[in-house]
Write a protein that holds these residues in place. Structure first.
Motif, PDB file in Angstrom:
ATOM      1  N   SER A 146     -91.564  56.782 -70.463  1.00 48.96           N
ATOM      2  CA  SER A 146     -92.407  56.827 -71.660  1.00 48.96           C
ATOM      3  C   SER A 146     -91.647  57.510 -72.783  1.00 48.96           C
ATOM      4  O   SER A 146     -90.932  58.483 -72.539  1.00 48.96           O
ATOM      5  CB  SER A 146     -93.686  57.596 -71.372  1.00 48.96           C
TER       6      SER A 146
ATOM      7  N   ALA B  66     -95.309  60.007 -73.897  1.00 49.10           N
ATOM      8  CA  ALA B  66     -96.056  60.935 -73.043  1.00 49.10           C
ATOM      9  C   ALA B  66     -95.283  62.251 -72.914  1.00 49.10           C
ATOM     10  O   ALA B  66     -94.115  62.242 -72.529  1.00 49.10           O
ATOM     11  CB  ALA B  66     -96.270  60.322 -71.660  1.00 49.10           C
TER      12      ALA B  66
ATOM     13  N   GLU C 212     -95.515  64.387 -70.720  1.00 51.66           N
ATOM     14  CA  GLU C 212     -95.194  64.664 -69.308  1.00 51.66           C
ATOM     15  C   GLU C 212     -93.917  63.973 -68.865  1.00 51.66           C
ATOM     16  O   GLU C 212     -93.417  64.259 -67.781  1.00 51.66           O
ATOM     17  CB  GLU C 212     -96.342  64.202 -68.400  1.00 51.66           C
TER      18      GLU C 212
ATOM     19  N   TRP D 298     -91.171  62.001 -64.493  1.00 50.67           N
ATOM     20  CA  TRP D 298     -92.511  62.511 -64.814  1.00 50.67           C
ATOM     21  C   TRP D 298     -92.666  63.899 -64.213  1.00 50.67           C
ATOM     22  O   TRP D 298     -92.444  64.093 -63.024  1.00 50.67           O
ATOM     23  CB  TRP D 298     -93.579  61.571 -64.267  1.00 50.67           C
TER      24      TRP D 298
ATOM     25  N   PRO E 189    -101.845  61.229 -66.516  1.00 48.50           N
ATOM     26  CA  PRO E 189    -101.138  60.876 -67.759  1.00 48.50           C
ATOM     27  C   PRO E 189    -100.292  59.622 -67.621  1.00 48.50           C
ATOM     28  O   PRO E 189    -100.068  58.907 -68.605  1.00 48.50           O
ATOM     29  CB  PRO E 189    -100.262  62.103 -68.056  1.00 48.50           C
TER      30      PRO E 189
ATOM     31  N   ALA F 100    -100.783  56.495 -69.954  1.00 50.82           N
ATOM     32  CA  ALA F 100     -99.654  55.955 -70.716  1.00 50.82           C
ATOM     33  C   ALA F 100     -99.517  54.453 -70.453  1.00 50.82           C
ATOM     34  O   ALA F 100     -99.267  53.668 -71.369  1.00 50.82           O
ATOM     35  CB  ALA F 100     -98.363  56.687 -70.334  1.00 50.82           C
TER      36      ALA F 100
END
Ligand code: C5P
Length: 150
Positions: free
Chosen positions: A79, A82, A84, A91, A142, A146
């Motif tokens: 991402s 995001a 995170e 992630w 998340p 996303a």
């Protein structure tokens, strides 16, 4: 100089498997039965990498162990927005753990997924707002958001 270095991180590798359902594209999710604090929560299946293990190979190994499937894994799920997602790491699951996540599909000839270990249920779900009705492992929320663009 103190020579400070990053603490070793636990690296988890997981997969988002795609399949074609009656209503279009669906993704495989699994409900954990263990450990107790995660029991009843849904996740993209995967698990901890062994030292030096290739992330895709580790994700495939975990899916074979946990769900009895053979998979082909491709692009990594990343991402740019995001918070995170940490480029170069993956992630963020916690202070000490990160997760690499890959898109994939069942290999031709694979058995259907079955909860063999650490899970008690598997489902194919469409990735839209309805996916958020499942109680997800907090770290996966998340990622789902996303992916569906909420
Ligand atoms: O399956 P295993 O217990 O090896 O997974 C290691 C950790 O990775 C779990 O404690 C779980 O919290 C985390 N995990 C996650 N999201 C996933 C897969 C694993 O947060 N999709």
């Amino acid at each position: 100089m103190t020579g400070e270095v990053d603490a070793p991180q636990t690296v988890v590798a997981a997969a988002i498997l795609r399949g074609e359902g009656a209503e279009g594209q669906e993704l495989l999710i699994a409900r954990r039965s263990a450990p107790e604090k995660l029991a009843g929560l849904w996740e993209f299946p995967g698990g901890k990498l062994e030292p030096g293990e290739d992330p895709r190979a580790g994700a495939a190994r975990e899916l074979a162990e946990e769900l009895g499937v053979e998979v082909e894994l491709g692009d990594e799920v990343m991402s740019q927005t995001a918070p995170e997602y940490e480029p170069g790491w993956g992630w963020r699951l916690s202070e000490k753990a990160v997760m690499r996540l890959f898109l994939g599909r069942l290999s031709g000839g694979s058995s259907a997924p079955q909860p063999l270990q650490d899970h008690d249920r598997v489902e194919w779900v469409r990735l839209d707002e309805r996916a958020l009705r499942y109680p997800w492992i907090p770290a996966d929320v998340p990622i789902v958001e996303a992916l569906i663009g909420t």
